[in-house]
Design a protein around this motif. Structure first.
Motif, PDB file in Angstrom:
ATOM      1  N   ILE A   1       0.712  -1.200  -0.037  1.00  0.00           N
ATOM      2  CA  ILE A   1       0.029   0.108  -0.002  1.00  0.00           C
ATOM      3  C   ILE A   1       0.898   1.335   0.027  1.00  0.00           C
ATOM      4  O   ILE A   1       0.379   2.281  -0.691  1.00  0.00           O
ATOM      5  N   ASN A   2       2.094   1.225   0.737  1.00  0.00           N
ATOM      6  CA  ASN A   2       2.840   2.366   0.485  1.00  0.00           C
ATOM      7  C   ASN A   2       4.048   2.120  -0.143  1.00  0.00           C
ATOM      8  O   ASN A   2       5.139   2.741   0.108  1.00  0.00           O
ATOM      9  N   ALA A   3       3.957   1.109  -1.269  1.00  0.00           N
ATOM     10  CA  ALA A   3       5.151   1.103  -2.188  1.00  0.00           C
ATOM     11  C   ALA A   3       6.638   0.719  -1.714  1.00  0.00           C
ATOM     12  O   ALA A   3       7.405   0.728  -2.399  1.00  0.00           O
ATOM     13  N   LEU A   4       6.264   0.081  -0.589  1.00  0.00           N
ATOM     14  CA  LEU A   4       7.569  -0.679  -0.229  1.00  0.00           C
ATOM     15  C   LEU A   4       7.886  -1.955  -0.996  1.00  0.00           C
ATOM     16  O   LEU A   4       8.847  -2.399  -0.911  1.00  0.00           O
ATOM     17  N   ASN A   5       6.794  -2.607  -1.131  1.00  0.00           N
ATOM     18  CA  ASN A   5       6.720  -3.996  -2.137  1.00  0.00           C
ATOM     19  C   ASN A   5       6.219  -3.151  -3.541  1.00  0.00           C
ATOM     20  O   ASN A   5       5.211  -2.600  -3.493  1.00  0.00           O
ATOM     21  N   ASP A   6       6.555  -3.968  -4.605  1.00  0.00           N
ATOM     22  CA  ASP A   6       6.207  -3.683  -5.702  1.00  0.00           C
ATOM     23  C   ASP A   6       4.937  -4.663  -5.864  1.00  0.00           C
ATOM     24  O   ASP A   6       4.894  -5.686  -5.053  1.00  0.00           O
ATOM     25  N   ILE A   7       4.044  -4.457  -6.977  1.00  0.00           N
ATOM     26  CA  ILE A   7       2.929  -5.473  -7.169  1.00  0.00           C
ATOM     27  C   ILE A   7       3.413  -6.061  -8.742  1.00  0.00           C
ATOM     28  O   ILE A   7       3.774  -5.603  -9.697  1.00  0.00           O
ATOM     29  N   GLN A   8       2.736  -7.420  -9.151  1.00  0.00           N
ATOM     30  CA  GLN A   8       2.845  -7.982 -10.366  1.00  0.00           C
ATOM     31  C   GLN A   8       1.783  -7.310 -11.233  1.00  0.00           C
ATOM     32  O   GLN A   8       1.875  -7.035 -12.438  1.00  0.00           O
ATOM     33  N   SER A   9       0.594  -7.495 -10.691  1.00  0.00           N
ATOM     34  CA  SER A   9      -0.697  -7.052 -11.189  1.00  0.00           C
ATOM     35  C   SER A   9      -1.634  -6.529 -10.302  1.00  0.00           C
ATOM     36  O   SER A   9      -1.473  -6.781  -9.040  1.00  0.00           O
ATOM     37  N   GLY A  10      -2.766  -5.855 -11.097  1.00  0.00           N
ATOM     38  CA  GLY A  10      -3.671  -5.290 -10.141  1.00  0.00           C
ATOM     39  C   GLY A  10      -3.459  -3.496  -9.870  1.00  0.00           C
ATOM     40  O   GLY A  10      -2.552  -3.103 -10.543  1.00  0.00           O
ATOM     41  N   SER A  11      -4.124  -3.138  -9.112  1.00  0.00           N
ATOM     42  CA  SER A  11      -4.073  -1.655  -8.943  1.00  0.00           C
ATOM     43  C   SER A  11      -4.309  -1.390  -7.374  1.00  0.00           C
ATOM     44  O   SER A  11      -5.032  -1.970  -6.675  1.00  0.00           O
ATOM     45  N   ILE A  12      -3.547  -0.378  -6.797  1.00  0.00           N
ATOM     46  CA  ILE A  12      -3.766   0.071  -5.473  1.00  0.00           C
ATOM     47  C   ILE A  12      -3.796   1.442  -5.463  1.00  0.00           C
ATOM     48  O   ILE A  12      -2.682   2.198  -6.230  1.00  0.00           O
ATOM     49  N   THR A  13      -4.925   2.326  -5.182  1.00  0.00           N
ATOM     50  CA  THR A  13      -5.013   3.844  -5.062  1.00  0.00           C
ATOM     51  C   THR A  13      -5.108   4.166  -3.592  1.00  0.00           C
ATOM     52  O   THR A  13      -5.810   3.628  -2.980  1.00  0.00           O
ATOM     53  N   VAL A  14      -4.366   5.325  -3.368  1.00  0.00           N
ATOM     54  CA  VAL A  14      -4.507   5.976  -2.147  1.00  0.00           C
ATOM     55  C   VAL A  14      -4.947   7.490  -2.525  1.00  0.00           C
ATOM     56  O   VAL A  14      -4.314   8.184  -3.087  1.00  0.00           O
ATOM     57  N   GLU A  15      -6.172   7.818  -2.166  1.00  0.00           N
ATOM     58  CA  GLU A  15      -6.805   9.042  -2.603  1.00  0.00           C
ATOM     59  C   GLU A  15      -6.605   9.571  -3.748  1.00  0.00           C
ATOM     60  O   GLU A  15      -6.364  10.615  -4.386  1.00  0.00           O
TER      61      GLU A  15
ATOM     62  N   LYS B   1       5.639   6.514 -12.542  1.00  0.00           N
ATOM     63  CA  LYS B   1       5.895   8.117 -12.671  1.00  0.00           C
ATOM     64  C   LYS B   1       5.471   8.643 -11.033  1.00  0.00           C
ATOM     65  O   LYS B   1       5.490   9.841 -10.951  1.00  0.00           O
ATOM     66  N   LEU B   2       4.878   7.952 -10.282  1.00  0.00           N
ATOM     67  CA  LEU B   2       4.384   8.169  -8.826  1.00  0.00           C
ATOM     68  C   LEU B   2       5.529   9.004  -8.245  1.00  0.00           C
ATOM     69  O   LEU B   2       6.718   8.360  -8.021  1.00  0.00           O
ATOM     70  N   ASP B   3       5.236  10.124  -7.563  1.00  0.00           N
ATOM     71  CA  ASP B   3       6.268  10.757  -6.756  1.00  0.00           C
ATOM     72  C   ASP B   3       6.048   9.940  -5.083  1.00  0.00           C
ATOM     73  O   ASP B   3       5.014  10.229  -4.688  1.00  0.00           O
ATOM     74  N   LYS B   4       7.003   9.208  -4.913  1.00  0.00           N
ATOM     75  CA  LYS B   4       6.938   8.314  -3.632  1.00  0.00           C
ATOM     76  C   LYS B   4       6.915   9.444  -2.514  1.00  0.00           C
ATOM     77  O   LYS B   4       6.135   8.986  -1.417  1.00  0.00           O
ATOM     78  N   LEU B   5       7.463  10.282  -2.580  1.00  0.00           N
ATOM     79  CA  LEU B   5       7.210  11.284  -1.302  1.00  0.00           C
ATOM     80  C   LEU B   5       5.919  11.988  -0.905  1.00  0.00           C
ATOM     81  O   LEU B   5       5.360  12.081   0.059  1.00  0.00           O
ATOM     82  N   ALA B   6       5.068  12.040  -2.297  1.00  0.00           N
ATOM     83  CA  ALA B   6       3.624  12.490  -2.328  1.00  0.00           C
ATOM     84  C   ALA B   6       2.979  11.395  -1.384  1.00  0.00           C
ATOM     85  O   ALA B   6       1.976  11.558  -0.844  1.00  0.00           O
ATOM     86  N   LEU B   7       3.055   9.993  -1.872  1.00  0.00           N
ATOM     87  CA  LEU B   7       2.713   9.008  -1.338  1.00  0.00           C
ATOM     88  C   LEU B   7       2.891   8.924   0.497  1.00  0.00           C
ATOM     89  O   LEU B   7       2.054   8.648   1.090  1.00  0.00           O
TER      90      LEU B   7
ATOM     91  N   PRO C   1      -0.189  12.130   8.082  1.00  0.00           N
ATOM     92  CA  PRO C   1      -0.755  11.246   7.118  1.00  0.00           C
ATOM     93  C   PRO C   1      -2.233  11.204   7.110  1.00  0.00           C
ATOM     94  O   PRO C   1      -2.629  11.548   8.083  1.00  0.00           O
ATOM     95  N   ASP C   2      -3.012  10.644   6.001  1.00  0.00           N
ATOM     96  CA  ASP C   2      -4.449  10.428   5.957  1.00  0.00           C
ATOM     97  C   ASP C   2      -4.466   9.090   6.450  1.00  0.00           C
ATOM     98  O   ASP C   2      -5.793   8.787   6.798  1.00  0.00           O
ATOM     99  N   VAL C   3      -3.728   8.204   6.325  1.00  0.00           N
ATOM    100  CA  VAL C   3      -3.838   6.983   6.499  1.00  0.00           C
ATOM    101  C   VAL C   3      -2.641   6.397   7.360  1.00  0.00           C
ATOM    102  O   VAL C   3      -1.400   6.640   7.021  1.00  0.00           O
ATOM    103  N   MET C   4      -2.805   5.346   8.410  1.00  0.00           N
ATOM    104  CA  MET C   4      -1.798   4.789   9.197  1.00  0.00           C
ATOM    105  C   MET C   4      -1.987   3.235   8.860  1.00  0.00           C
ATOM    106  O   MET C   4      -3.012   2.830   9.086  1.00  0.00           O
ATOM    107  N   LEU C   5      -0.788   2.739   8.685  1.00  0.00           N
ATOM    108  CA  LEU C   5      -0.560   1.281   8.388  1.00  0.00           C
ATOM    109  C   LEU C   5       0.086   0.736   9.618  1.00  0.00           C
ATOM    110  O   LEU C   5       1.094   1.560   9.957  1.00  0.00           O
TER     111      LEU C   5
END
Length: 248
Positions: free
Chosen positions: A55-69, A77-83, A163-167
């Motif tokens: 969910i916070n991109a510490l692991n990549d995924i092979q397929s599917g999608s995860i969106t946060v806000e 192209k995601l800015d990891k800092l924004a995430l 943060p808006d979400v806590m894991l």
């Protein structure tokens, strides 16, 4: 992509994740609304920690999608800092800097990563340490704190990024039984204030009390899910019932 608060704040759709030949997540889908508290439970090796690390991109995924806000987490192209500004994470191991005080540990990321004003960050950090019931420990070093106190510093440190979400990944697993409660009370306070929380946990009493929804995973799939009232009393899948019979 614009996100509005009526949509799930975190949306996980058909996520597959492998480590080499081993498929750990086999098509996981979960929608989490703003302010919800979700507990993910299941036997060791069922993919729980892998999932929340995705969910916070510490692991990549092979397929599917995860969106946060509305941010696509695995977009190249995601800015990891924004995430990471949106998603805070607390691990089983506290990972505090041993040569820095509790206050300095909480202040580091907003100053170094977000380049925020030191005085404002210090004021916020002191409030956060008070929030996690550590007034008077601001100048203590991690080695002078109990495991439960260190874990609460780690929670304050994560909250310092607003943060808006806590894991929370098994955050009580390494603690003595008497310090588990103080960490769970801290998380309960956050949940009561409306923080969206996703927890991997073995603390069933806590899950029953705090979660809006519980997901049981086994061998990389969601076997069963529901609100605590029905989940614990009316689990229908034999795997869920067997798991619960071993730990309740």
């Amino acid at each position: 992509m614009t996100w509005n608060p009526d949509q799930p704040i975190v949306s996980i759709k058909d996520v597959h994740k492998s480590f080499g030949a081993l498929e750990v997540l086999k098509g996981i889908s979960i929608d989490i609304l703003k302010g919800e508290v979700i507990c993910i439970i299941g036997p060791s090796g069922s993919g729980k920690s892998t999932l929340i690390r995705c969910i916070n991109a510490l692991n990549d995924i092979q397929s599917g999608s995860i969106t946060v806000e509305g941010l696509e987490v695995h977009d190249s192209k995601l800015d990891k800092l924004a995430l990471r500004r949106k998603v805070g994470m607390v691990f089983q191991q506290y990972n505090l800097f041993p040569h820095k005080t509790a206050l300095q540990n909480v202040m580091m990321a907003p100053i170094k990563v977000l380049k925020e004003d030191k005085r404002e960050v210090e004021e916020r950090a002191r409030k956060l340490l008070a929030k996690v019931r550590l007034q008077g420990k601001e100048d203590s070093y991690p080695g002078e704190l109990s495991g439960g106190q260190q874990q609460r510093v780690a929670i304050a440190r994560s909250l310092a990024m607003n943060p808006d979400v806590m894991l929370f990944d098994e955050v009580t697993a390494a603690l003595d039984p008497e310090t588990v409660k103080e960490v769970l009370v801290t998380i309960k306070d956050l949940a009561a204030e409306g923080m969206t929380c996703i927890l991997v946990t073995h603390e069933m009493g806590f899950a029953r009390e705090v979660a809006d929804h519980i997901y049981f995973t086994d061998r990389g799939v969601i076997v069963e899910h529901g609100p605590p009232a029905t989940f614990f009393k009316q689990a229908s899948d034999p795997r869920t019932r067997e798991f619960l019979s071993q730990i309740l």
